[in-house]
Scaffold this motif. Structure first.
Motif, PDB file in Angstrom:
ATOM      1  N   UNK A   1       0.812  -1.220   0.000  1.00 21.29           N
ATOM      2  CA  UNK A   1       0.000   0.000   0.000  1.00 21.29           C
ATOM      3  C   UNK A   1       0.848   1.274   0.000  1.00 21.29           C
ATOM      4  N   UNK A   2       2.103   1.161   0.416  1.00 22.71           N
ATOM      5  CA  UNK A   2       2.907   2.357   0.618  1.00 22.71           C
ATOM      6  C   UNK A   2       3.672   2.736  -0.650  1.00 22.71           C
ATOM      7  N   UNK A   3       3.777   4.030  -0.868  1.00 22.31           N
ATOM      8  CA  UNK A   3       4.518   4.523  -2.029  1.00 22.31           C
ATOM      9  C   UNK A   3       6.020   4.462  -1.817  1.00 22.31           C
ATOM     10  N   UNK A   4       6.449   4.436  -0.565  1.00 23.82           N
ATOM     11  CA  UNK A   4       7.875   4.337  -0.254  1.00 23.82           C
ATOM     12  C   UNK A   4       8.046   3.782   1.153  1.00 23.82           C
ATOM     13  N   UNK A   5       9.074   2.967   1.318  1.00 25.07           N
ATOM     14  CA  UNK A   5       9.500   2.511   2.641  1.00 25.07           C
ATOM     15  C   UNK A   5      10.797   3.248   2.936  1.00 25.07           C
ATOM     16  N   UNK A   6      10.832   3.994   4.026  1.00 26.77           N
ATOM     17  CA  UNK A   6      11.964   4.866   4.314  1.00 26.77           C
ATOM     18  C   UNK A   6      12.646   4.429   5.598  1.00 26.77           C
ATOM     19  N   UNK A   7      13.897   4.061   5.469  1.00 25.74           N
ATOM     20  CA  UNK A   7      14.720   3.603   6.587  1.00 25.74           C
ATOM     21  C   UNK A   7      15.536   4.791   7.089  1.00 25.74           C
TER      22      UNK A   7
END
Length: 351
Positions: free
Chosen positions: A17-23
């Motif tokens: 669902x997410x447009x980006x996964x940000x670490x």
């Protein structure tokens, strides 16, 4: 806009669902393992994280927080300016750090203040890691497997690639481990991932499969290079029906000369790798292989390696660990040509 906090299980079920996964962790932490496809926007880089940690211990927590606030604010501003200025209002990222605390919280706060709908992974990477470990104990049991067996050089990896291209569910453990599964299997200049990253890759592959369809996998041992295959997966593989892939010896030698062409071109690297066989084969035999390789007889050395070393070891291991090999689901023969391997893949795909 308020930040939405998600428990790990829910977040992992909704990753698509997410447009980006940000670490938001440091580059060194990110390199060890991360969520699949995550981008690294470090709130503190490795040097800054060490600096703040030292100041926390040697000066005071208050001084460290001041220092950290300056560095984090500066880094977040740079990330937004570099990476997020073109993002639309409905852009929806998931942010995490080590424990889901200050580093990801600071980044999430800024992104949410801008107006994006930000989700925060509760418990951070640690919660994700626990979820992956738990899933790898349970996920393998959801599937049925078909194990492609065959002595070294019979084309198992090439077959898996063709099967995947034809739409089969293929779990290519050697590709995930970046290793070809033997003493010679490490590709020069291309290291294996960490154990944690390998397990994340296996989990990510398994979670995408359809339990109604079989998973095709190669007959790996418990380790691929230096990496351990999850135990629950090993058990399922070893209990599964086998498909035997046969290729004549000379064709196997030719295939290996193609697949390991970097060793053909770099005799010194090939000889260095052969040193690992001294414990099993003895100094005299390994010295002989190395001398023949330096004299330009690499093809003959490869043939001898297959006949005197790899084939006996592989057959012993298979008889010991894969009960289904005695009565294989199918025996597929091919002659080394692309057309024959494509035909073999089509045959296996319908089993």
């Amino acid at each position: 806009m308020p930040i939405v906090k998600l428990p790990a299980d829910e977040a992992l079920a909704r990753l698509a669902e997410f447009d980006a996964l940000i670490d938001a962790r440091s580059p060194a932490e990110y390199a060890l393992d991360r969520l699949p496809g995550a981008l690294n926007w470090p709130s503190l880089n490795d040097e800054e994280r060490a600096l703040v940690g030292t100041e926390y211990k040697q000066v005071s927590p208050f001084a460290a927080r001041k220092r950290g606030a300056v560095l984090v604010a500066r880094n977040i501003a740079a990330h937004v300016e570099r990476e997020a200025m073109d993002k639309p209002k409905d852009w929806k990222p998931l942010v995490y750090c080590w424990r889901g605390g200050q580093r990801s919280g600071a980044l999430a706060t800024v992104l949410a203040a801008i107006g994006w709908r930000v989700h925060l992974l509760e418990g951070g990477y640690q919660a994700f890691r626990r979820a992956v470990i738990a899933a790898l104990e349970e996920l393998p049991a959801r599937f049925t497997y078909r194990v492609v067996c065959g002595v070294t050089g019979s084309g198992k990896s090439r077959l898996l690639q063709l099967l995947a291209a034809q739409g089969a569910q293929v779990l290519d453990l050697e590709a995930l481990a970046n290793h070809r599964g033997s003493v010679l299997g490490l590709v020069p200049g291309s290291p294996q991932p960490t154990q944690k990253q390998f397990e994340t890759r296996v989990w990510d592959a398994l979670r995408r499969f359809d339990p109604a369809r079989p998973v095709i996998v190669e007959s790996e041992s418990k380790k691929v290079g230096d990496l351990r295959v999850p135990e629950a997966l090993v058990e399922r593989m070893r209990a599964a029906p086998c498909i035997r892939l046969d290729l004549p010896l000379e064709a196997r030698v030719e295939l290996l000369m193609q697949d390991y062409d970097f060793f053909v071109r770099d005799t010194a690297a090939f000889c260095a790798r052969l040193d690992a066989l001294r414990v099993l084969r003895g100094h005299e035999i390994v010295n002989g292989w190395q001398a023949r390789s330096r004299a330009g007889a690499t093809r003959e050395v490869v043939r001898d390696l297959l006949v005197s070393h790899y084939d006996p070891i592989y057959r012993q291991s298979m008889q010991r660990n894969f009960a289904g090999l005695d009565k294989p689901l199918a025996v597929v023969e091919w002659d080394g040509s692309e057309a024959a391997l494509e035909a073999a893949a089509r045959r296996i795909a319908v089993l």
